[in-house]
Write an enzyme that holds these catalytic residues in place. Structure first.
Site, short mmCIF file in Angstrom:
data_model
loop_
_atom_site.label_atom_id
_atom_site.label_comp_id
_atom_site.label_asym_id
_atom_site.label_seq_id
_atom_site.Cartn_x
_atom_site.Cartn_y
_atom_site.Cartn_z
N GLY A 14 0.82 -1.22 0.00
CA GLY A 14 0.00 0.00 0.00
C GLY A 14 0.85 1.26 0.00
O GLY A 14 2.09 1.20 -0.01
N VAL A 16 1.23 3.60 2.39
CA VAL A 16 2.01 3.79 3.62
C VAL A 16 3.05 2.68 3.76
O VAL A 16 4.21 2.93 4.10
CB VAL A 16 1.07 3.80 4.86
CG1 VAL A 16 1.87 3.92 6.14
CG2 VAL A 16 0.05 4.93 4.76
N CYS A 127 -3.35 10.84 10.72
CA CYS A 127 -2.42 11.77 10.06
C CYS A 127 -2.67 13.24 10.42
O CYS A 127 -1.73 13.99 10.68
CB CYS A 127 -2.46 11.58 8.56
SG CYS A 127 -4.10 11.26 7.90
N GLN A 154 -7.67 18.27 3.67
CA GLN A 154 -6.96 17.01 3.62
C GLN A 154 -6.84 16.41 2.22
O GLN A 154 -7.80 16.40 1.45
CB GLN A 154 -7.64 16.00 4.55
CG GLN A 154 -7.60 16.46 6.00
CD GLN A 154 -8.17 15.46 6.99
OE1 GLN A 154 -8.79 15.86 7.96
NE2 GLN A 154 -7.95 14.17 6.79
N HIS A 242 -1.53 17.28 3.95
CA HIS A 242 -2.69 17.85 4.65
C HIS A 242 -2.32 19.26 5.15
O HIS A 242 -1.22 19.47 5.67
CB HIS A 242 -3.05 17.02 5.89
CG HIS A 242 -3.65 15.68 5.59
ND1 HIS A 242 -4.02 15.26 4.33
CD2 HIS A 242 -3.97 14.66 6.44
CE1 HIS A 242 -4.54 14.05 4.41
NE2 HIS A 242 -4.50 13.65 5.67
N1 NAP Z 1 -3.02 7.24 3.80
C1 NAP Z 1 -2.80 7.96 4.89
O1 NAP Z 1 -2.59 9.19 4.87
C2 NAP Z 1 -2.78 7.29 6.20
C3 NAP Z 1 -2.35 7.98 7.29
C4 NAP Z 1 -2.37 7.38 8.52
C5 NAP Z 1 -2.79 6.08 8.62
N2 NAP Z 1 -3.20 5.40 7.54
C6 NAP Z 1 -3.65 4.03 7.71
O2 NAP Z 1 -2.74 3.12 7.10
C7 NAP Z 1 -3.45 2.04 6.55
C8 NAP Z 1 -3.12 1.86 5.08
O3 NAP Z 1 -3.36 3.05 4.34
P1 NAP Z 1 -2.88 3.16 2.82
O4 NAP Z 1 -3.23 4.52 2.39
O5 NAP Z 1 -1.46 2.69 2.70
O6 NAP Z 1 -3.86 2.08 2.13
P2 NAP Z 1 -3.67 1.27 0.77
O7 NAP Z 1 -2.75 1.97 -0.17
O8 NAP Z 1 -5.04 0.95 0.31
O9 NAP Z 1 -2.94 -0.11 1.21
C9 NAP Z 1 -3.57 -1.09 1.99
C10 NAP Z 1 -2.59 -2.23 2.29
O10 NAP Z 1 -3.24 -3.18 3.15
C11 NAP Z 1 -3.14 -4.46 2.58
N3 NAP Z 1 -4.27 -5.29 2.96
C12 NAP Z 1 -5.59 -5.07 2.70
N4 NAP Z 1 -6.33 -6.08 3.21
C13 NAP Z 1 -5.47 -6.95 3.78
C14 NAP Z 1 -5.63 -8.19 4.46
N5 NAP Z 1 -6.82 -8.74 4.65
N6 NAP Z 1 -4.50 -8.82 4.92
C15 NAP Z 1 -3.29 -8.28 4.72
N7 NAP Z 1 -3.08 -7.10 4.09
C16 NAP Z 1 -4.15 -6.45 3.63
C17 NAP Z 1 -3.11 -4.21 1.08
O11 NAP Z 1 -2.61 -5.34 0.41
P3 NAP Z 1 -3.02 -5.66 -1.14
O12 NAP Z 1 -2.17 -4.77 -1.99
O13 NAP Z 1 -2.65 -7.10 -1.27
O14 NAP Z 1 -4.48 -5.39 -1.27
C18 NAP Z 1 -2.16 -3.02 1.04
O15 NAP Z 1 -0.84 -3.45 1.20
C19 NAP Z 1 -4.92 2.30 6.88
O16 NAP Z 1 -5.21 1.64 8.10
C20 NAP Z 1 -5.00 3.78 7.06
O17 NAP Z 1 -6.04 4.16 7.89
C21 NAP Z 1 -3.19 5.96 6.31
#
Ligand code: NAP
Length: 346
Positions: A14, A16, A127, A154, A242
């Site tokens: 993903g 992050v 964040c 954001q 943000h």
């Molecule tokens: N984006 C931000 O600004 C931000 C800031 C703070 C916190 N976060 C938190 O960080 C997390 C990820 O955000 P992101 O933006 O990086 O999301 P993202 O790009 O959608 O990535 C999600 C990741 O989770 C994996 N995943 C999904 N379902 C899964 C499962 N059942 N088992 C194992 N891995 C799984 C995905 O794998 P696949 O590729 O195989 O689907 C991918 O590696 C979220 O909890 C979000 O709330 C995000």
């Protein structure tokens, strides 16, 4: 520890997770083995680094010293306790564990002391909370924060990669006079728009969960449940970074000059504040940086003990990946991270 730690990154494909992998390789934490985990969809996929993605199973999670999670709340809910039960320390980016009493919610520059009390899971804040408390901490220590009125602007990357694609697809369609694809990441068109709806509304709640997180997490991190907070979280058509307009009312007098001085000396903060030269923090400049940028620091003409300011950071970096890696580094520096003898499962 001889050669380094065994480190798992869950959600490694993903936005992050990709950054966490890169930061772990670039920065100083001694690492013997780095293992990416993701969903079953990605198992066996080779990442740019040459690392191959593994799936989560009771066998594959054995033998790690630390596990950084960014795979959403339900994956963290199920797998973080399982990793912790193997003896690994979990650093979790989701909101699943943040408000639990026995889980420290840590921003590396703000409350590193909270790490001491962990029970296997440490939470990384939301964040928009993260960047704000880095800037607020020195002001709170000096003058005591009484009330905050926050408006956020954001970026769509905070929602995930599909929201970034949605903004770009809608923008492309609009610029080429084509029909706009129906929104799916958001309730309305995000391109050339501003949505007063960042996060989601729980039934019966007139605030979004993003606004609730900003309120509750800020109080927990600053260890002050008495701070009164009003928050409006707005999604804007920005890809990374943000921005936040924050009105800070203090218990004791705090001049803009003193606030600037405190912020300039604060770890992780850069002050960019020269309106005559059109110098203030911008999302496009913060993107790709690990710091928190503050500007437009000025007296609130409506209150003798309040200041207004503009706080900007890269939501994927300091807002997520950078802080998670900094927590792992702090655990190492403080002697709280230990290697386990068992090798990680292949
Ligand atoms: N984006 C931000 O600004 C931000 C800031 C703070 C916190 N976060 C938190 O960080 C997390 C990820 O955000 P992101 O933006 O990086 O999301 P993202 O790009 O959608 O990535 C999600 C990741 O989770 C994996 N995943 C999904 N379902 C899964 C499962 N059942 N088992 C194992 N891995 C799984 C995905 O794998 P696949 O590729 O195989 O689907 C991918 O590696 C979220 O909890 C979000 O709330 C995000």
């Amino acid at each position: 520890m001889e050669n380094g730690y065994r480190v798992a990154v869950v959600g490694a494909t993903g936005q992050v997770g990709t950054l966490m992998l890169a930061l772990l390789r670039e920065r100083g934490l001694p690492i013997e083995e780095l293992v990416p985990f993701a969903s079953e969809r990605s198992v066996g996929r080779e990442l740019d680094s040459g690392l191959v993605v593994r799936g989560l199973s009771d066998e594959s999670i054995q033998g790690f010293d630390v596990a950084l999670f960014s795979a959403g709340g339900s994956t963290s809910g199920e797998w973080a306790p399982k990793f912790a039960a193997t003896g690994a320390i979990v650093i979790d980016n989701s909101s699943r564990w943040r408000m639990q009493d026995d889980v420290p919610l840590v921003v590396s520059e703000v409350n590193p002391q909270a790490l001491q009390a962990h029970h296997g899971i440490i939470a990384n804040p939301n964040c928009s909370t993260m960047q704000m408390v880095v800037a607020l901490k020195p002001l709170h220590e000096d003058a005591g924060i009484e009330r905050l009125v926050i408006s956020t602007y954001q970026a769509v990357s905070g929602t995930g990669k599909r929201a970034v694609d949605e903004l770009l697809d809608q923008s492309h369609a609009l610029l080429h006079e084509q029909d706009i694809p129906s929104p799916s990441a958001y309730a309305h068109q995000i391109a050339f728009n501003a949505l007063p709806h960042a996060g989601s509304f729980a039934p019966g709640d007139d605030h979004t969960d993003e606004e609730r997180k900003l309120i509750n997490e800020t109080r927990k991190i600053l260890e002050d449940p008495d701070i009164r907070i009003s928050a409006t979280c707005v999604r804007v058509p920005v890809v990374h970074g943000h921005s936040e307009a924050v009105n800070v009312q203090t218990r004791r007098e705090l001049s803009p000059e003193r606030a600037r001085e405190l912020l300039a000396a604060a770890p992780g903060v850069s002050v960019l504040d020269d309106p005559d030269a059109a110098l203030y923090p911008l999302a496009i400049n913060a993107a790709g940086n690990d710091g928190v940028f503050v500007g437009r620091i000025r007296r609130d003409p409506g209150h003798e003990r309040a200041l207004d300011m503009w706080i900007v950071a890269d939501n994927l970096r300091k807002g997520a990946a950078t802080n998670a890696v900094q927590i792992a580094e702090l655990l190492h520096e403080r002697g709280l991270l230990h290697t386990q003898s068992a090798p990680s499962a292949a």
